[in-house]
Design an enzyme around this catalytic site. Sequence first.
Site, mmCIF file in Angstrom:
data_model
loop_
_atom_site.group_PDB
_atom_site.id
_atom_site.type_symbol
_atom_site.label_atom_id
_atom_site.label_comp_id
_atom_site.label_asym_id
_atom_site.label_seq_id
_atom_site.Cartn_x
_atom_site.Cartn_y
_atom_site.Cartn_z
ATOM 1 N N GLU A 164 0.867 -1.338 -0.199
ATOM 2 C CA GLU A 164 0.173 -0.073 0.047
ATOM 3 C C GLU A 164 0.928 1.172 0.184
ATOM 4 O OE1 GLU A 164 -2.891 -0.208 3.090
ATOM 5 O OE2 GLU A 164 -2.826 2.642 3.343
ATOM 6 N N GLU A 169 -2.714 11.315 3.439
ATOM 7 C CA GLU A 169 -3.442 11.010 4.177
ATOM 8 C C GLU A 169 -4.054 11.947 5.712
ATOM 9 O OE1 GLU A 169 -4.340 6.711 6.075
ATOM 10 O OE2 GLU A 169 -2.697 6.564 5.545
#
Length: 415
Positions: A164, A169
């Site tokens: 990932e 974020e």
Amino acid sequence: MASRRPLRRCLLAALSAVLAGAAAVGPAQASPSPASAAPTAAMFSGFSDTFDGPAGAAVDSAKWQTETGDNVNNHERQYYTPGTRNAALDGQGHLVITARRENPGGYQCWYGTCQYTSARLNTSGKFDAQYGHVEARMKIPRGQGMWPAFWMLGTPVNWPDSGEIDIMENVGFEPSTVHGTIHGPGYSGSGGIGAAYSLPNGQAFADAFHTFAVDWAPGSITWSVDGTVYQRRTPADLGGRTWVFDKPFFLILNLAVGGYWPGDPDGSTSMPQQLVVDSVSVTTSDSPAGALPIRGPAGKCVDVAGANPADGTPVQLYDCNGTAAQQWTAGSDGTLRALGKCLDVKDNATADGSQVQLWDCTGGPNQKWALPAARDIVNPQADKCLDATGGSSANGTRLQIWTCTGAANQKWTVG
């Protein structure tokens, strides 16, 4: 769904438009001052969406699919819905993902009746990439419990072994800070490897659009915000664990509510909240549709010597052969890229005769190039032109920067 770390309207145009009407290297001509010459928009993209369409319309189903359901792994509070109530175009060139405190569908979540709805979109089965420049221009929401993200998963998905890459974020209790992280076998969840980037002077990311990007090459990933590089990761950062990022990944956009990392919304959280996405693009370094040759003296091509993607590889003239070593894209940040890396003036030099090479994209001024209509390729920091050394057109002629003279060894045709 993967458990993750608890922790421009500038549609890219074809490079050939840079030198519209120029079909071959022409005779020497006077060159305007590179300091005053305006750069031209550049490049195709392997993937591009600027979310044009009428207000209320769904995203392009040829590019995106909508996920549904909740996420017990992170203890998030939202239910991701189908349809357009939580993900729709706004008619002004944006995708708007909206988190609402509601449950009109009677959705059930891991904790009981869902309290929130939102949306999550991905490109799985429609687009994936291996290497290139991946970016999104977005304005994020604000408030305790908000968790917007722009990220990628490796295919086929077998998290965390498949990998990932979190490009951006944000958790609402850090309004000035975003995070970039990689997850893989032995370094997933709260053990992900990453870094944070904060805006100066207490500015909040929710106040304006910002561009979040990674430059991804074999054995390296580099993160930037608005062109400023803040982190680079390679296999050397993994402490002997497995690097799983040299394979295809697909894109994900989502707005989560609550969870282990951000915590739940509280009385200070205003709802609804929105993640507003202006554009998403991926420039792949290995796709003929996403890159073009740059031809110079005697019609020869700008070439990465030996097709070697290593830092410091010379950039030279060579017979045009259509290989990836001669396929270049121009980034919206002013870079010229091949093999997942950037055209770079060695040692950040500005003197006549400073050589150019291939190097990891850093965002530095020695990797910025302007493309005036006079067919020069100019490094604005040095105020000098890309130049074939000694006026030679022989195979292997090293490229350098030199004071702009208007000579034929400084004239370039793209496409």
